[in-house]
Design a protein around this motif. Structure first.
Motif, short mmCIF file in Angstrom:
data_model
loop_
_atom_site.label_atom_id
_atom_site.label_comp_id
_atom_site.label_asym_id
_atom_site.label_seq_id
_atom_site.Cartn_x
_atom_site.Cartn_y
_atom_site.Cartn_z
N THR A 43 0.82 -1.20 0.00
CA THR A 43 0.00 0.00 0.00
C THR A 43 0.86 1.26 0.00
O THR A 43 0.58 2.21 -0.73
CB THR A 43 -0.93 0.01 1.22
N ARG A 88 3.93 1.53 -1.11
CA ARG A 88 4.63 1.62 -2.39
C ARG A 88 3.68 1.75 -3.57
O ARG A 88 4.12 1.80 -4.71
CB ARG A 88 5.51 0.37 -2.58
N LYS A 89 2.37 1.76 -3.28
CA LYS A 89 1.34 1.92 -4.32
C LYS A 89 1.44 0.81 -5.38
O LYS A 89 1.38 1.06 -6.59
CB LYS A 89 1.43 3.31 -4.98
N ARG A 126 -0.10 -2.44 -7.36
CA ARG A 126 -1.43 -2.61 -7.95
C ARG A 126 -2.36 -3.27 -6.94
O ARG A 126 -2.07 -4.36 -6.41
CB ARG A 126 -1.35 -3.46 -9.22
#
Length: 346
Positions: free
Chosen positions: A305, A307-308, A310
């Motif tokens: 989350t 590190r964003k 997918r």
């Protein structure tokens, strides 16, 4: 009709040129290198991109690195990817070993190394009330439905396990007749897990888990300036607000609706966690190992989350509305009435 004097079929020069232009270059990848695949393949198999896997590998290298290269010992990247593949799929160890071209015992050792190493980082990646300032957390929750002063949404979820042997087997049977671990989690408005309690058998009620948690002790001492939002299974306290059991039309109904929309963040977090790591839909291990794997998946969820990475497509978790086993405290009812009067009486 082909010509009998020509061995090859006559092909138009234009067709030959088109074939040459659209010819796909054959790429031979190193099967021993799990990072030699495209990002889309890595995300499908391991739930992390190449950069994410490299980050986790670097983070865990001091804990999982093999002390020798004898007998073709697994590299740190291979060890991490074996564990991530198990977390992502939840399949049998034989299947993971066949996919990664290693034996079952090596898979078991790799998974154990990784989840014990990730457990060391619980205090780094799972921080209450969040990695950001409390005021930012409150603003994020307020933007959802106008509910003020919220620093966390709390709930419990059951992680199914196989029936453990021994005299305590019945303690793990929840009210649905399934052996499970009852896991309490708190999240912020961005679906970061900020607190996790993964040690209670499935028969234990949600409210007892909270009462005996370290988080409850800190709130009772006044360590945090803010409130938690929970469902009807908890007792309403001055720092822990729950819905009205029978709301009157008007402010109380609006309060319940705003609380439900705001508290939905924890249901979304459970959905993302279980879709990202399919092993949490059923663990075939002993209860103590199941608790360690749950904690490791919570750490990995926060890494993904932050590190964003997918996000998976989330199936909404069914509402598990427990009946309260304790009456609401007078201070909790007063705090709830005060918020209704100040924020929803319009």
């Amino acid at each position: 009709m082909s010509c009998p004097f020509i061995r090859e079929q006559p092909i138009a020069e234009g067709a030959r040129l088109i074939r040459r232009v659209f010819r796909i270059q054959r790429i031979l990848r190193d099967r021993q290198d799990p990072l030699a695949q495209r990002d889309s393949v890595l995300i499908e198999r391991y739930r992390f991109s190449r950069e994410g896997i490299i980050y986790i590998t670097t983070l865990l290298d001091p804990y999982v690195k093999s002390s020798t290269r004898r007998s073709r010992a697994l590299t740190t990247a291979q060890t991490v990817c074996v564990a991530l593949r198990f977390f992502a799929s939840g399949t049998f160890l034989y299947a993971v070993g066949d996919a990664e071209n290693i034996g079952k015992s090596a898979v078991c050792r790799a998974i154990r190394k990784v989840y014990l190493a990730l457990k060391q980082f619980l205090g780094v990646f799972v921080v209450f009330p969040s990695h950001v300032r409390p005021q930012v957390v409150k603003q994020g929750f307020f933007a959802i439905a106008g509910f003020p002063n919220v620093i966390g949404a709390i709930d419990c979820t059951h992680i199914a396990i196989k029936a453990p042997p021994g005299p305590n087997e019945g303690d793990f049977v929840n009210r649905k007749g399934v052996h499970s671990i009852n896991v309490q989690m708190v999240c912020d408005s961005m679906c970061h897990i900020t607190n996790v309690e993964a040690k209670w058998p499935g028969s234990v009620h949600d409210s007892r888990i909270f009462r005996e948690s370290g988080l409850c002790t800190l709130f009772e001492r006044g360590a945090y300036d803010g409130i938690l939002l929970g469902d009807r299974g908890y007792a309403c306290r001055r720092y822990f607000l729950t819905p009205f059991p029978d709301p009157n039309p008007g402010p109380q109904t609006r309060y319940n609706a705003a609380l439900a929309r705001t508290r939905a963040r924890i249901e979304m977090t459970f959905g993302q966690l279980k879709e990202r790591f399919q092993c949490l839909k059923g663990l075939r291990v002993a209860p103590d190992r199941a608790c360690d794997i749950i904690v490791a998946c919570a750490v990995l969820h926060n890494i993904a989350t932050i590190r964003k990475e997918r996000a998976p497509v989330v199936e909404m978790q069914p509402v598990d509305d427990l009946q309260p086993v304790h009456l609401d405290q007078p201070s909790g009812r007063a705090a709830r009435d005060r918020i209704v009067q100040n924020n929803f009486a319009y």
